[in-house]
Motif scaffolding. Structure first.
Motif, mmCIF file in Angstrom:
data_model
loop_
_atom_site.group_PDB
_atom_site.id
_atom_site.type_symbol
_atom_site.label_atom_id
_atom_site.label_comp_id
_atom_site.label_asym_id
_atom_site.label_seq_id
_atom_site.Cartn_x
_atom_site.Cartn_y
_atom_site.Cartn_z
ATOM 1 N N ARG A 59 0.816 -1.220 0.000
ATOM 2 C CA ARG A 59 0.000 0.000 0.000
ATOM 3 C C ARG A 59 0.844 1.263 0.000
ATOM 4 N NH1 ARG A 59 -5.102 0.088 3.751
ATOM 5 N NH2 ARG A 59 -5.736 1.426 2.019
ATOM 6 N N MET A 60 2.151 1.088 0.193
ATOM 7 C CA MET A 60 3.052 2.249 0.169
ATOM 8 C C MET A 60 3.585 2.519 -1.228
ATOM 9 S SD MET A 60 5.222 2.095 3.650
ATOM 10 C CE MET A 60 4.444 2.522 5.211
ATOM 11 N N ARG A 61 3.177 1.655 -2.166
ATOM 12 C CA ARG A 61 3.657 1.800 -3.532
ATOM 13 C C ARG A 61 2.567 2.398 -4.407
ATOM 14 N NH1 ARG A 61 6.518 -4.137 -3.420
ATOM 15 N NH2 ARG A 61 8.487 -3.407 -2.574
ATOM 16 N N ASN A 62 3.006 3.100 -5.418
ATOM 17 C CA ASN A 62 2.053 3.733 -6.324
ATOM 18 C C ASN A 62 1.611 2.706 -7.368
ATOM 19 O OD1 ASN A 62 0.490 5.601 -7.562
ATOM 20 N ND2 ASN A 62 2.168 6.828 -8.367
ATOM 21 N N PHE A 63 0.896 1.681 -6.884
ATOM 22 C CA PHE A 63 0.494 0.570 -7.735
ATOM 23 C C PHE A 63 -0.967 0.279 -7.448
ATOM 24 C CE2 PHE A 63 0.027 -4.125 -8.146
ATOM 25 C CZ PHE A 63 0.225 -4.224 -9.502
ATOM 26 N N HIS A 64 -1.795 0.396 -8.482
ATOM 27 C CA HIS A 64 -3.242 0.322 -8.269
ATOM 28 C C HIS A 64 -3.858 -0.994 -8.706
ATOM 29 C CE1 HIS A 64 -3.881 4.593 -7.047
ATOM 30 N NE2 HIS A 64 -2.687 4.676 -7.582
ATOM 31 N N GLY A 65 -3.010 -1.973 -9.093
ATOM 32 C CA GLY A 65 -3.556 -3.238 -9.598
ATOM 33 C C GLY A 65 -3.783 -4.281 -8.529
ATOM 34 N N SER A 66 -3.627 -3.938 -7.264
ATOM 35 C CA SER A 66 -3.720 -4.946 -6.217
ATOM 36 C C SER A 66 -5.122 -5.019 -5.637
ATOM 37 C CB SER A 66 -2.708 -4.632 -5.126
ATOM 38 O OG SER A 66 -2.608 -5.707 -4.210
ATOM 39 N N TYR A 67 -5.305 -5.915 -4.679
ATOM 40 C CA TYR A 67 -6.617 -6.136 -4.084
ATOM 41 C C TYR A 67 -7.001 -5.032 -3.118
ATOM 42 C CZ TYR A 67 -3.603 -7.953 -0.377
ATOM 43 O OH TYR A 67 -2.638 -8.073 0.571
ATOM 44 N N ILE A 68 -6.067 -4.155 -2.828
ATOM 45 C CA ILE A 68 -6.328 -3.080 -1.867
ATOM 46 C C ILE A 68 -5.599 -1.836 -2.380
ATOM 47 C CG2 ILE A 68 -4.422 -3.862 -0.380
ATOM 48 C CD1 ILE A 68 -6.205 -3.097 2.050
ATOM 49 N N PRO A 69 -6.249 -0.660 -2.328
ATOM 50 C CA PRO A 69 -5.619 0.516 -2.941
ATOM 51 C C PRO A 69 -4.432 1.025 -2.126
ATOM 52 C CG PRO A 69 -7.671 1.123 -1.840
ATOM 53 C CD PRO A 69 -7.572 -0.376 -1.764
ATOM 54 N N PRO A 70 -3.558 1.829 -2.747
ATOM 55 C CA PRO A 70 -2.420 2.391 -2.001
ATOM 56 C C PRO A 70 -2.904 3.371 -0.928
ATOM 57 C CG PRO A 70 -2.197 2.813 -4.371
ATOM 58 C CD PRO A 70 -3.565 2.277 -4.156
ATOM 59 N N PHE A 71 -2.037 3.603 0.058
ATOM 60 C CA PHE A 71 -2.263 4.674 1.021
ATOM 61 C C PHE A 71 -2.265 6.015 0.280
ATOM 62 C CE2 PHE A 71 0.102 1.860 4.236
ATOM 63 C CZ PHE A 71 -1.081 1.405 4.825
ATOM 64 N N VAL A 72 -2.858 7.018 0.921
ATOM 65 C CA VAL A 72 -2.847 8.366 0.344
ATOM 66 C C VAL A 72 -1.711 9.157 1.014
ATOM 67 C CG1 VAL A 72 -4.180 10.482 0.048
ATOM 68 C CG2 VAL A 72 -5.333 8.254 -0.029
ATOM 69 N N PRO A 73 -0.742 9.627 0.227
ATOM 70 C CA PRO A 73 0.361 10.385 0.830
ATOM 71 C C PRO A 73 -0.163 11.558 1.677
ATOM 72 C CG PRO A 73 0.870 9.872 -1.440
ATOM 73 C CD PRO A 73 -0.557 9.445 -1.220
ATOM 74 N N GLY A 74 0.407 11.736 2.830
ATOM 75 C CA GLY A 74 -0.026 12.790 3.743
ATOM 76 C C GLY A 74 -1.137 12.381 4.681
ATOM 77 N N SER A 75 -1.659 11.178 4.515
ATOM 78 C CA SER A 75 -2.752 10.702 5.375
ATOM 79 C C SER A 75 -2.237 9.729 6.428
ATOM 80 C CB SER A 75 -3.825 9.997 4.544
ATOM 81 O OG SER A 75 -4.348 10.866 3.589
ATOM 82 N N VAL A 76 -3.091 9.515 7.422
ATOM 83 C CA VAL A 76 -2.772 8.572 8.480
ATOM 84 C C VAL A 76 -2.731 7.154 7.904
ATOM 85 C CG1 VAL A 76 -3.435 7.776 10.776
ATOM 86 C CG2 VAL A 76 -4.052 10.063 10.034
ATOM 87 N N ILE A 77 -1.784 6.350 8.392
ATOM 88 C CA ILE A 77 -1.684 4.959 7.943
ATOM 89 C C ILE A 77 -2.880 4.170 8.455
ATOM 90 C CG2 ILE A 77 -0.329 2.855 8.371
ATOM 91 C CD1 ILE A 77 2.162 4.567 7.995
ATOM 92 N N GLU A 78 -3.404 3.290 7.599
ATOM 93 C CA GLU A 78 -4.501 2.396 7.989
ATOM 94 C C GLU A 78 -3.975 1.011 8.274
ATOM 95 O OE1 GLU A 78 -8.378 3.697 5.346
ATOM 96 O OE2 GLU A 78 -6.917 2.318 4.484
ATOM 97 N N SER A 100 -12.128 -5.514 17.041
ATOM 98 C CA SER A 100 -10.941 -5.625 16.179
ATOM 99 C C SER A 100 -11.388 -5.401 14.746
ATOM 100 C CB SER A 100 -10.272 -6.983 16.340
ATOM 101 O OG SER A 100 -11.064 -7.992 15.782
ATOM 102 N N GLY A 101 -10.459 -4.898 13.944
ATOM 103 C CA GLY A 101 -10.771 -4.607 12.548
ATOM 104 C C GLY A 101 -9.942 -3.443 12.047
ATOM 105 N N PHE A 102 -10.384 -2.882 10.939
ATOM 106 C CA PHE A 102 -9.632 -1.819 10.288
ATOM 107 C C PHE A 102 -9.772 -0.501 11.036
ATOM 108 C CE2 PHE A 102 -7.819 -1.305 5.888
ATOM 109 C CZ PHE A 102 -7.016 -2.419 6.031
ATOM 110 N N THR A 103 -8.611 0.075 11.391
ATOM 111 C CA THR A 103 -8.597 1.382 12.054
ATOM 112 C C THR A 103 -7.396 2.164 11.511
ATOM 113 O OG1 THR A 103 -8.643 2.479 14.216
ATOM 114 C CG2 THR A 103 -7.307 0.488 14.063
ATOM 115 N N CYS A 104 -6.991 3.211 12.226
ATOM 116 C CA CYS A 104 -5.868 4.019 11.745
ATOM 117 C C CYS A 104 -4.780 4.117 12.801
ATOM 118 C CB CYS A 104 -6.347 5.424 11.358
ATOM 119 S SG CYS A 104 -7.311 5.435 9.834
#
Lengths: 343, 343
Positions: A59-78, A100-104
């Motif tokens: 998610r730290m890579r600028n690659f959009h072909g995966s099952y989960i989108p990349p992080f947004v630069p400047g945003s909190v890590i998920e 438990s689950g997805f948070t930041c």
């Protein structure tokens, strides 16, 4: 209404190789209202434990072909976490619930997507295990081993990154299934843990092996039935030479592949044909219907003392960047957790 | 008792790269008695058609880890054939029977292993088809497509070496199954055959494509569900980039890989993980219980005019070396057969 400071870990920008501490930034974010706004369906939570997982590198890579989108630069890590509900606008949760689950990666999070959150029923299992043994990594091990590898008693099983969050459970499940199990890891301390704490039949330090093929032949005189692959690269290539006919390779991760744009070449795939090998990539999210069975089985094994789980807990949100970067140099021993608050 | 001269093709010695005509030798062997000795259980046969198959390259290498042992230098080449029984010491066969199965590259062969031989019931199907459409290549296409790929109607299917002995049937079965089918081949003549004779939706000449990834994107805007891989190498690497989630790759052959000791590297295997792809090597011999179903289905399709089969027949045993070497440069158009005798 109370407003509080909210400390955060920010994703600075896209990377190419492995994540470094400096790719993330600890900062104090905007003041935050301590409420879940009416009509939003959201939850306000306090984060207790955060999970460092290798998939997050993708998610730290600028690659959009995966099952989960990349992080947004400047945003909190998920990421995955264990959190306490402070305020709820959802009928499914109430203040005081532990989930438990997805948070930041911050002290307090307003969670809008609540469908995948799971309420944790209090018992004597450590809360942090819900992002490890009983969370995504444990579930990955469970479905990868039982559903993808379809093991038989007596199978010869090899696990790479064997002391990691996923590998350590794969090995223990394989032993419970009556398999012969060998693991590889990157330090002698981890090798000792594999053999003396986690019950692997054998283990070796891959950094001390000049020839992976020879190392595998030492432990698998008659070949490998099942390879649970957490690393890819040259270990996978050596394993292909040592698979038995009709062997199975569950491809869980390729943590050795630092670069998506120039990954290492795998040269021995012709073994797939001459030995009728099945090699299967998988995502735990394709098997979510089995999550209840997983929890039931693994909680039972744990309470019976048949499995243990190794964690590496870093204290404090500030330690997030160093803990996450450490995953890719093998600094962690067991599942890497960040402890943000105890309650 | 009659003794006759027996012309033969001899395997000269182990090779590294692709077979050349000069790796084999045409010679007149020892005189041969025209009988199946009493008590031997053997058959004396006259060979009518011999099969040139890519897997035979593997037997020319000094490599003992495969499913079939190497040829013995100085000995006659072995392979599939269609033969006429001249004398029989087996109760299962009688003189005049036409059989298909393992024989040798010579005019007359004394066959000792008779369990895998199959009696051919005379009908209006060309005899040579029993080493192609109705033999090992056809059966490979059948089990590879139905059992390994497990296709659904509407799937987008890509076949490499698509006009070859296996590929041409895979493509036709896929069309009959309601799939969208694209094939690659190495000449414009083959591309025309794929589109105009074999009913592929699209086809392209890989030798005219500088960028396989771009070529695949042209034909598969939404990705590939099933790849039937006859070639390996850089085409496989490009396919990995274009697979859909949960796609399936049946690895049938790696004819592009000239060297076992230095095979080309495959760089895009991380797609197995991010797209949950299954890649499965297979051998037709693991599915022999399905051979009767195969014959029934494919004979029916053929008699109904729903499938055709392209052969490239070289006349005379002497043409064996040139015909076999030609497989690896793509000289053949369709299934390569050597016609030794008409009856």
């Amino acid at each position: 209404m109370a407003e509080v400071e909210n400390k955060q870990i920010i994703f600075k920008g896209y990377i190419e190789g492995n994540p470094r501490e400096t790719d993330m930034e600890f900062k104090v974010g905007k003041k935050m209202k301590m409420e879940a706004p009416k009509g939003s369906g959201s939850l306000l939570v306090k984060n207790l434990y955060l999970s460092c997982d290798p998939y997050m590198r993708g998610r730290m890579r600028n690659f959009h072909g995966s099952y989960i989108p990349p992080f947004v630069p400047g945003s909190v890590i998920e990421g995955f976490g264990v959190s306490k509900v402070l305020d709820s606008d959802s009928p499914k949760f109430k203040p005081g619930d532990i989930i438990s689950g997805f948070t930041c990666w911050e002290e307090y999070t307003l969670i809008h997507k609540t469908d995948q959150l799971r309420k944790i029923v209090a018992d004597d299992i450590p809360l942090s295990y819900h992002i490890g043994l009983l969370g995504m990594p444990g579930f990955t091990a469970y479905v990868g081993f039982y559903e993808v590898c379809k093991p038989k008693k007596g199978d010869c099983v090899f696990v790479s990154a064997a002391s990691g969050a996923v590998g350590q459970l794969v090995g223990q499940l394989a032993k419970l299934h009556g398999c012969y199990v060998v693991g590889s890891a990157g330090t002698n301390q981890k090798v000792e843990l594999l053999k003396n704490k986690l019950g692997f039949d054998e283990a070796f330090n891959y950094k001390e092996e000049a020839d992976f093929d020879a190392a595998l032949k030492r432990y698998f005189t008659n070949g490998i039935d099942i390879y649970f692959d957490n690393v890819g690269g040259s270990m996978l290539d050596a394993v292909l030479l040592n698979m038995k006919n009709h062997g199975k390779i569950a491809v869980c991760g390729m943590v050795s592949q630092q670069s998506l744009s120039q990954p290492q070449g795998i040269h021995n795939l012709f073994n797939l044909v001459i030995k009728s090998i099945t090699m299967k990539g998988f995502l735990q999210s394709d098997y979510l219907h089995l999550f209840p069975n997983f929890l039931e089985d693994v909680v039972r094994f744990y309470k019976q003392g048949k499995i243990i789980y190794l964690e590496d807990v870093n204290e404090g949100l500030e330690s997030g960047p160093v803990a996450f970067a450490g995953l890719f140099s093998g600094r962690n021993v067991g599942k890497q957790v960040i402890s943000v608050a105890r309650d």
